[in-house]
Scaffold this active site. Sequence first.
Site, PDB file in Angstrom:
ATOM      1  CG  HIS A   1      -1.178  30.616  20.314  1.00 42.09           C
ATOM      2  ND1 HIS A   1      -0.640  31.824  19.926  1.00 42.09           N
ATOM      3  CD2 HIS A   1      -1.077  30.578  21.662  1.00 42.09           C
ATOM      4  CE1 HIS A   1      -0.238  32.487  20.997  1.00 42.09           C
ATOM      5  NE2 HIS A   1      -0.482  31.752  22.065  1.00 42.09           N
TER       6      HIS A   1
ATOM      7  CB  SER B   1       2.679  36.266  21.523  1.00 45.86           C
ATOM      8  OG  SER B   1       1.749  35.254  21.244  1.00 45.86           O
TER       9      SER B   1
ATOM     10  CE  LYS C   1      -1.307  41.800  29.452  1.00 41.23           C
ATOM     11  NZ  LYS C   1      -1.026  40.521  28.785  1.00 41.23           N
TER      12      LYS C   1
ATOM     13  NE  ARG D   1       5.145  28.661  26.150  1.00 40.71           N
ATOM     14  CZ  ARG D   1       5.089  29.975  26.177  1.00 40.71           C
ATOM     15  NH1 ARG D   1       5.226  30.676  25.079  1.00 40.71           N
ATOM     16  NH2 ARG D   1       4.927  30.608  27.325  1.00 40.71           N
TER      17      ARG D   1
HETATM   18  O1  PNS Z   1      -2.172  34.299  26.448  1.00 44.90           O
HETATM   19  P1  PNS Z   1      -2.103  34.680  27.897  1.00 44.90           P
HETATM   20  O2  PNS Z   1      -1.825  36.173  28.001  1.00 44.90           O
HETATM   21  O3  PNS Z   1      -1.142  33.837  28.669  1.00 44.90           O
HETATM   22  O4  PNS Z   1      -3.577  34.413  28.504  1.00 44.90           O
HETATM   23  C1  PNS Z   1      -3.870  34.746  29.850  1.00 44.90           C
HETATM   24  C2  PNS Z   1      -5.382  34.625  30.134  1.00 44.90           C
HETATM   25  C3  PNS Z   1      -6.186  35.396  29.111  1.00 44.90           C
HETATM   26  C4  PNS Z   1      -5.786  33.173  30.092  1.00 44.90           C
HETATM   27  C5  PNS Z   1      -5.630  35.171  31.568  1.00 44.90           C
HETATM   28  O5  PNS Z   1      -5.023  36.414  31.707  1.00 44.90           O
HETATM   29  C6  PNS Z   1      -7.113  35.313  31.902  1.00 44.90           C
HETATM   30  O6  PNS Z   1      -7.792  34.339  32.096  1.00 44.90           O
HETATM   31  N1  PNS Z   1      -7.599  36.578  31.950  1.00 44.90           N
HETATM   32  C7  PNS Z   1      -8.995  36.875  32.215  1.00 44.90           C
HETATM   33  C8  PNS Z   1      -9.185  37.463  33.615  1.00 44.90           C
HETATM   34  C9  PNS Z   1      -9.241  36.366  34.664  1.00 44.90           C
HETATM   35  O7  PNS Z   1     -10.104  35.510  34.679  1.00 44.90           O
HETATM   36  N2  PNS Z   1      -8.249  36.395  35.593  1.00 44.90           N
HETATM   37  C10 PNS Z   1      -8.112  35.417  36.643  1.00 44.90           C
HETATM   38  C11 PNS Z   1      -7.339  34.205  36.183  1.00 44.90           C
HETATM   39  S1  PNS Z   1      -7.122  33.029  37.485  1.00 44.90           S
END
Ligand code: PNS
Length: 164
Positions: A18, A129, A42, A91
């Site tokens: 990150h 993570s 979560k 990645r």
């Molecule tokens: O680090 P991560 O867990 O891969 O991040 C995922 C994240 C936070 C980018 C994704 O879950 C997100 O955007 N969540 C917010 C809710 C949302 O907008 N969902 C629709 C995504 S198309």
Amino acid sequence: MATLAVYPGSFDPLTNGHVDIISRGARLFDRIVVAILINADKAPLFTTAERLEIARGVFGDLPNVEIDTFDGLLVDYVERRGAQVIVRGLRAVSDFEFEFQMALMNQRLAPRVDTVFMMPAERYTYISSRLIKEVFALGGRVSGLVPEMVESRLREKLAAQPVR
Ligand code: PNS
């Protein structure tokens, strides 16, 4: 016009992968906001406040990096901030399918916002993570893979409770 990018994620915890993406983003865009998801449903290892404090501690000296939290739809946050770009790290090919789906859904919801995928340095491509938490909980070494502040916080967590 200045380009504002949002780099969203769970950051539970922040890894050097990150950090690498954020540093690259800070070079490419005028300003980058690291947007930490408040995962309501979560159970993250680090609280939102802890994740915020860690990221601020690591990026305190980069003037064009801002750390914030968000909940709800990502694109709503991005539009509220007046950002033009969502940054996501890629990645490996295995990341691509889900990232592609998210990028296209976000594009449908907010056509004027573009997702930019950035590759971390090769040495970070296997870090996640989830793996960091697992390896650390089982006694493995994670130095060099996470910022020192994360390592010491992990140690504190492990002393207080078994890491999930
Ligand atoms: O680090 P991560 O867990 O891969 O991040 C995922 C994240 C936070 C980018 C994704 O879950 C997100 O955007 N969540 C917010 C809710 C949302 O907008 N969902 C629709 C995504 S198309």
